[in-house]
Motif scaffolding. Structure first.
Motif, PDB file in Angstrom:
ATOM      1  N   ALA A   1       0.838  -1.202   0.000  1.00  0.00           N
ATOM      2  CA  ALA A   1       0.000   0.000   0.000  1.00  0.00           C
ATOM      3  C   ALA A   1       0.874   1.254   0.000  1.00  0.00           C
ATOM      4  O   ALA A   1       0.624   2.208  -0.748  1.00  0.00           O
ATOM      5  CB  ALA A   1      -0.932   0.000   1.219  1.00  0.00           C
ATOM      6  N   HIS A   2       1.901   1.253   0.821  1.00  0.00           N
ATOM      7  CA  HIS A   2       2.812   2.397   0.906  1.00  0.00           C
ATOM      8  C   HIS A   2       3.448   2.678  -0.455  1.00  0.00           C
ATOM      9  O   HIS A   2       3.502   3.833  -0.905  1.00  0.00           O
ATOM     10  CB  HIS A   2       3.893   2.120   1.953  1.00  0.00           C
ATOM     11  CG  HIS A   2       4.874   3.226   2.115  1.00  0.00           C
ATOM     12  ND1 HIS A   2       6.036   3.289   1.383  1.00  0.00           N
ATOM     13  CD2 HIS A   2       4.866   4.317   2.918  1.00  0.00           C
ATOM     14  CE1 HIS A   2       6.708   4.369   1.739  1.00  0.00           C
ATOM     15  NE2 HIS A   2       6.017   5.017   2.670  1.00  0.00           N
ATOM     16  N   GLN A   3       3.911   1.639  -1.101  1.00  0.00           N
ATOM     17  CA  GLN A   3       4.549   1.800  -2.415  1.00  0.00           C
ATOM     18  C   GLN A   3       3.556   2.357  -3.432  1.00  0.00           C
ATOM     19  O   GLN A   3       3.907   3.210  -4.246  1.00  0.00           O
ATOM     20  CB  GLN A   3       5.133   0.465  -2.895  1.00  0.00           C
ATOM     21  CG  GLN A   3       5.949   0.572  -4.151  1.00  0.00           C
ATOM     22  CD  GLN A   3       7.162   1.484  -4.008  1.00  0.00           C
ATOM     23  OE1 GLN A   3       7.793   1.542  -2.953  1.00  0.00           O
ATOM     24  NE2 GLN A   3       7.494   2.204  -5.062  1.00  0.00           N
ATOM     25  N   HIS A   4       2.323   1.895  -3.378  1.00  0.00           N
ATOM     26  CA  HIS A   4       1.296   2.376  -4.305  1.00  0.00           C
ATOM     27  C   HIS A   4       1.024   3.863  -4.080  1.00  0.00           C
ATOM     28  O   HIS A   4       0.951   4.635  -5.042  1.00  0.00           O
ATOM     29  CB  HIS A   4       0.018   1.542  -4.145  1.00  0.00           C
ATOM     30  CG  HIS A   4      -0.997   1.822  -5.188  1.00  0.00           C
ATOM     31  ND1 HIS A   4      -2.336   1.642  -4.960  1.00  0.00           N
ATOM     32  CD2 HIS A   4      -0.904   2.279  -6.468  1.00  0.00           C
ATOM     33  CE1 HIS A   4      -3.013   1.977  -6.054  1.00  0.00           C
ATOM     34  NE2 HIS A   4      -2.163   2.366  -6.964  1.00  0.00           N
ATOM     35  N   ILE A   5       0.886   4.255  -2.828  1.00  0.00           N
ATOM     36  CA  ILE A   5       0.654   5.670  -2.492  1.00  0.00           C
ATOM     37  C   ILE A   5       1.841   6.508  -3.000  1.00  0.00           C
ATOM     38  O   ILE A   5       1.656   7.580  -3.601  1.00  0.00           O
ATOM     39  CB  ILE A   5       0.486   5.855  -0.970  1.00  0.00           C
ATOM     40  CG1 ILE A   5      -0.807   5.197  -0.468  1.00  0.00           C
ATOM     41  CG2 ILE A   5       0.547   7.334  -0.567  1.00  0.00           C
ATOM     42  CD1 ILE A   5      -2.078   5.881  -0.874  1.00  0.00           C
ATOM     43  N   LYS A   6       3.050   6.028  -2.787  1.00  0.00           N
ATOM     44  CA  LYS A   6       4.241   6.754  -3.210  1.00  0.00           C
ATOM     45  C   LYS A   6       4.277   6.900  -4.730  1.00  0.00           C
ATOM     46  O   LYS A   6       4.573   7.989  -5.260  1.00  0.00           O
ATOM     47  CB  LYS A   6       5.490   6.018  -2.733  1.00  0.00           C
ATOM     48  CG  LYS A   6       6.770   6.729  -3.049  1.00  0.00           C
ATOM     49  CD  LYS A   6       7.964   5.966  -2.490  1.00  0.00           C
ATOM     50  CE  LYS A   6       9.238   6.677  -2.895  1.00  0.00           C
ATOM     51  NZ  LYS A   6      10.421   5.973  -2.461  1.00  0.00           N
ATOM     52  N   GLU A   7       3.937   5.843  -5.450  1.00  0.00           N
ATOM     53  CA  GLU A   7       3.928   5.905  -6.915  1.00  0.00           C
ATOM     54  C   GLU A   7       2.873   6.899  -7.414  1.00  0.00           C
ATOM     55  O   GLU A   7       3.130   7.669  -8.344  1.00  0.00           O
ATOM     56  CB  GLU A   7       3.676   4.512  -7.502  1.00  0.00           C
ATOM     57  CG  GLU A   7       4.849   3.570  -7.361  1.00  0.00           C
ATOM     58  CD  GLU A   7       4.525   2.132  -7.706  1.00  0.00           C
ATOM     59  OE1 GLU A   7       3.388   1.821  -8.125  1.00  0.00           O
ATOM     60  OE2 GLU A   7       5.432   1.291  -7.541  1.00  0.00           O
ATOM     61  N   LEU A   8       1.705   6.882  -6.800  1.00  0.00           N
ATOM     62  CA  LEU A   8       0.661   7.834  -7.183  1.00  0.00           C
ATOM     63  C   LEU A   8       1.112   9.263  -6.921  1.00  0.00           C
ATOM     64  O   LEU A   8       0.884  10.165  -7.736  1.00  0.00           O
ATOM     65  CB  LEU A   8      -0.637   7.550  -6.427  1.00  0.00           C
ATOM     66  CG  LEU A   8      -1.423   6.327  -6.871  1.00  0.00           C
ATOM     67  CD1 LEU A   8      -2.583   6.075  -5.918  1.00  0.00           C
ATOM     68  CD2 LEU A   8      -1.932   6.507  -8.290  1.00  0.00           C
ATOM     69  N   ARG A   9       1.723   9.475  -5.761  1.00  0.00           N
ATOM     70  CA  ARG A   9       2.230  10.806  -5.417  1.00  0.00           C
ATOM     71  C   ARG A   9       3.250  11.275  -6.448  1.00  0.00           C
ATOM     72  O   ARG A   9       3.214  12.423  -6.907  1.00  0.00           O
ATOM     73  CB  ARG A   9       2.856  10.797  -4.037  1.00  0.00           C
ATOM     74  CG  ARG A   9       3.262  12.186  -3.566  1.00  0.00           C
ATOM     75  CD  ARG A   9       4.543  12.258  -2.816  1.00  0.00           C
ATOM     76  NE  ARG A   9       5.638  11.630  -3.530  1.00  0.00           N
ATOM     77  CZ  ARG A   9       6.643  11.029  -2.921  1.00  0.00           C
ATOM     78  NH1 ARG A   9       6.705  10.969  -1.623  1.00  0.00           N
ATOM     79  NH2 ARG A   9       7.636  10.499  -3.621  1.00  0.00           N
ATOM     80  N   ASP A  10       4.152  10.389  -6.835  1.00  0.00           N
ATOM     81  CA  ASP A  10       5.195  10.752  -7.802  1.00  0.00           C
ATOM     82  C   ASP A  10       4.614  11.082  -9.176  1.00  0.00           C
ATOM     83  O   ASP A  10       5.174  11.912  -9.901  1.00  0.00           O
ATOM     84  CB  ASP A  10       6.231   9.631  -7.925  1.00  0.00           C
ATOM     85  CG  ASP A  10       7.090   9.498  -6.677  1.00  0.00           C
ATOM     86  OD1 ASP A  10       7.084  10.414  -5.822  1.00  0.00           O
ATOM     87  OD2 ASP A  10       7.759   8.454  -6.546  1.00  0.00           O
ATOM     88  N   ARG A  11       3.511  10.438  -9.529  1.00  0.00           N
ATOM     89  CA  ARG A  11       2.886  10.688 -10.845  1.00  0.00           C
ATOM     90  C   ARG A  11       2.019  11.932 -10.848  1.00  0.00           C
ATOM     91  O   ARG A  11       1.670  12.437 -11.907  1.00  0.00           O
ATOM     92  CB  ARG A  11       2.025   9.490 -11.261  1.00  0.00           C
ATOM     93  CG  ARG A  11       2.840   8.367 -11.844  1.00  0.00           C
ATOM     94  CD  ARG A  11       1.943   7.336 -12.462  1.00  0.00           C
ATOM     95  NE  ARG A  11       1.897   6.200 -11.536  1.00  0.00           N
ATOM     96  CZ  ARG A  11       0.853   5.422 -11.343  1.00  0.00           C
ATOM     97  NH1 ARG A  11      -0.252   5.619 -12.000  1.00  0.00           N
ATOM     98  NH2 ARG A  11       0.914   4.430 -10.502  1.00  0.00           N
TER      99      ARG A  11
END
Length: 152
Positions: free
Chosen positions: A141-151
């Motif tokens: 979940a953390h990685q997904h949130i981080k990827e969304l934030r970066d995009r």
């Protein structure tokens, strides 16, 4: 008796950080609903439900000792949500700002679980596998949130 108290404290600490995560995602959903960010609202609901499931998995570990599960949140979690409230009042809402806040919450969750796991290794090895599985799911979940934030 001291060992049982330590075990209860370990499980309740895990429940407490999940309470924080639930409250954080409720706040994030509230901010997203105001701006009609439906995709993010659904994602945040998913992660809120994940922590609710984590709590359900932890409850028997407290109840076996005749103890009550923790209902509150950690002070750091309350401060985090207060910061999120203040930030949303001062700065205009953006998806990126909410995702950044959620990522900070996920970092807090991970760090708290690391400490809980260290305590469990010494005082309650019977719960270590469950805690490790939960933190592994949370890391996704953390990685997904981080990827969304970066995009964003």
């Amino acid at each position: 008796m001291e060992t049982i108290d330590k075990k209860i404290d370990i499980v309740n600490a895990a429940i407490e950080i999940n309470n924080d995560r639930i409250a954080g995602y409720e706040k994030a959903m509230e901010l997203c609903n105001e701006s009609e960010e439906q995709d993010l609202t659904l994602l945040f609901q998913k992660y809120k439900e994940q922590s609710e499931n984590f709590k359900d998995e932890l409850l028997p570990y407290v109840q076996q000792f005749g103890a009550e599960p923790e209902e509150g949140t950690m002070v750091s979690g309350k401060l985090f949500r207060l910061w999120m409230d203040i930030k949303s009042l001062v700065a205009p809402y953006t998806s990126k700002a909410v995702l950044e806040s959620c990522e900070k919450g996920e970092d807090e969750f991970r760090d708290a679980y690391k400490k809980i796991l260290n305590d469990a290794l010494e005082d309650y090895p019977g719960i270590v596998d469950l805690l490790q599985a939960q933190v592994a799911d949370q890391q996704i979940a953390h990685q997904h949130i981080k990827e969304l934030r970066d995009r964003t």
